[in-house]
Design a protein around this motif. Structure first.
Motif, PDB file in Angstrom:
ATOM      1  N   ALA A  93       0.833  -1.204   0.000  1.00 49.27           N
ATOM      2  CA  ALA A  93       0.000   0.000   0.000  1.00 49.27           C
ATOM      3  C   ALA A  93       0.869   1.256   0.000  1.00 49.27           C
ATOM      4  CB  ALA A  93      -0.938  -0.011   1.204  1.00 49.27           C
ATOM      5  N   ILE A  94       1.959   1.229   0.762  1.00 50.64           N
ATOM      6  CA  ILE A  94       2.880   2.376   0.782  1.00 50.64           C
ATOM      7  C   ILE A  94       3.513   2.577  -0.593  1.00 50.64           C
ATOM      8  CG2 ILE A  94       5.078   3.211   1.719  1.00 50.64           C
ATOM      9  CD1 ILE A  94       4.226   1.902   4.388  1.00 50.64           C
ATOM     10  N   ALA A 132       9.423   0.692  -8.676  1.00 46.56           N
ATOM     11  CA  ALA A 132       8.234   0.723  -7.825  1.00 46.56           C
ATOM     12  C   ALA A 132       7.281  -0.414  -8.203  1.00 46.56           C
ATOM     13  CB  ALA A 132       7.527   2.073  -7.947  1.00 46.56           C
ATOM     14  N   LEU A 133       7.114  -0.670  -9.490  1.00 49.27           N
ATOM     15  CA  LEU A 133       6.249  -1.763  -9.934  1.00 49.27           C
ATOM     16  C   LEU A 133       6.820  -3.123  -9.540  1.00 49.27           C
ATOM     17  CD1 LEU A 133       5.126  -0.462 -13.443  1.00 49.27           C
ATOM     18  CD2 LEU A 133       3.747  -0.624 -11.347  1.00 49.27           C
ATOM     19  N   LEU A 185       3.727   5.546  -5.695  1.00 50.35           N
ATOM     20  CA  LEU A 185       3.597   5.522  -7.153  1.00 50.35           C
ATOM     21  C   LEU A 185       2.519   6.506  -7.610  1.00 50.35           C
ATOM     22  CD1 LEU A 185       4.756   3.974  -9.607  1.00 50.35           C
ATOM     23  CD2 LEU A 185       2.845   2.413  -9.384  1.00 50.35           C
ATOM     24  N   PHE A 186       1.339   6.482  -6.958  1.00 47.28           N
ATOM     25  CA  PHE A 186       0.264   7.398  -7.344  1.00 47.28           C
ATOM     26  C   PHE A 186       0.624   8.856  -7.071  1.00 47.28           C
ATOM     27  CE2 PHE A 186      -2.737   3.678  -6.731  1.00 47.28           C
ATOM     28  CZ  PHE A 186      -2.904   3.484  -8.098  1.00 47.28           C
ATOM     29  N   ARG A 212       3.991  13.788 -11.129  1.00 47.54           N
ATOM     30  CA  ARG A 212       5.040  14.784 -10.962  1.00 47.54           C
ATOM     31  C   ARG A 212       6.311  14.481 -11.765  1.00 47.54           C
ATOM     32  NH1 ARG A 212       1.690  14.564  -7.054  1.00 47.54           N
ATOM     33  NH2 ARG A 212       1.221  16.298  -5.667  1.00 47.54           N
ATOM     34  N   LEU A 213       6.417  13.280 -12.296  1.00 40.77           N
ATOM     35  CA  LEU A 213       7.603  12.907 -13.063  1.00 40.77           C
ATOM     36  C   LEU A 213       7.486  13.428 -14.488  1.00 40.77           C
ATOM     37  CD1 LEU A 213       8.092   9.220 -11.878  1.00 40.77           C
ATOM     38  CD2 LEU A 213       9.499  11.178 -11.279  1.00 40.77           C
ATOM     39  N   ASP A 214       8.625  13.899 -15.018  1.00 41.20           N
ATOM     40  CA  ASP A 214       8.668  14.378 -16.397  1.00 41.20           C
ATOM     41  C   ASP A 214       8.933  13.199 -17.316  1.00 41.20           C
ATOM     42  OD1 ASP A 214       8.252  16.994 -15.625  1.00 41.20           O
ATOM     43  OD2 ASP A 214      10.399  17.349 -15.303  1.00 41.20           O
ATOM     44  N   ILE A 215       7.866  12.678 -17.905  1.00 38.38           N
ATOM     45  CA  ILE A 215       8.011  11.527 -18.794  1.00 38.38           C
ATOM     46  C   ILE A 215       7.425  11.900 -20.148  1.00 38.38           C
ATOM     47  CG2 ILE A 215       7.321   9.130 -19.184  1.00 38.38           C
ATOM     48  CD1 ILE A 215       7.199   8.779 -16.181  1.00 38.38           C
TER      49      ILE A 215
END
Length: 94
Positions: free
Chosen positions: A13-14, A46-47, A19-20, A25-28
Motif C-alpha cells: 500500500a505504501i 516501484a512496480l 507511485l500514485f 510529478r515525473l517528467d516523462i
C-alpha cells in the motif's frame, strides 16, 4: 492472516501510494533526457516492489517453500546421523 501477510499488504500500500503520488510529478515523454530515464526507471522499480509484495501475499510459491523446508529437515537429519555414526566408530576404536 499472519503478521507476515499484513506486513506485505502495508508495504505494498505504501509503494502504491508513492507511485500514485509521484507519477503525475515525473517528467516523462520528453525524449531520451536524464529526467525521463530516471522517471521510467523509478516507476519500473516501484512496480517490481509492488509485484514482489503481491507475489508474497498470494503465496504463489508456498508449495515450493514447504518442499524446501522438508529437504532442509532431511539434510539436517542425515547430517546428525552421520555425526552419530562417526562418534560410535570413534568409541568402538578405543
Amino acid at each position: 492472516m499472519k503478521g507476515k501477510g499484513t506486513k506485505n499488504i502495508v508495504y505494498m500500500a505504501i509503494a502504491l501510494g508513492m507511485l500514485f503520488y509521484a507519477v503525475p510529478r515525473l517528467d516523462i515523454g520528453e525524449g531520451m533526457t536524464l529526467p525521463n530515464v530516471f522517471g521510467i526507471t523509478w516507476i519500473c522499480f516501484a512496480l517490481m516492489v509492488i509485484a514482489a509484495h503481491l507475489h508474497e501475499i498470494l503465496g504463489v510459491d508456498e508449495e515450493a517453500r514447504k518442499e524446501m523446508s522438508r529437504v532442509k529437515k532431511m539434510k539436517k537429519w542425515q547430517f546428525e546421523q552421520m555425526l552419530q555414526g562417526r562418534r560410535k566408530m570413534l568409541q568402538f576404536k578405543k
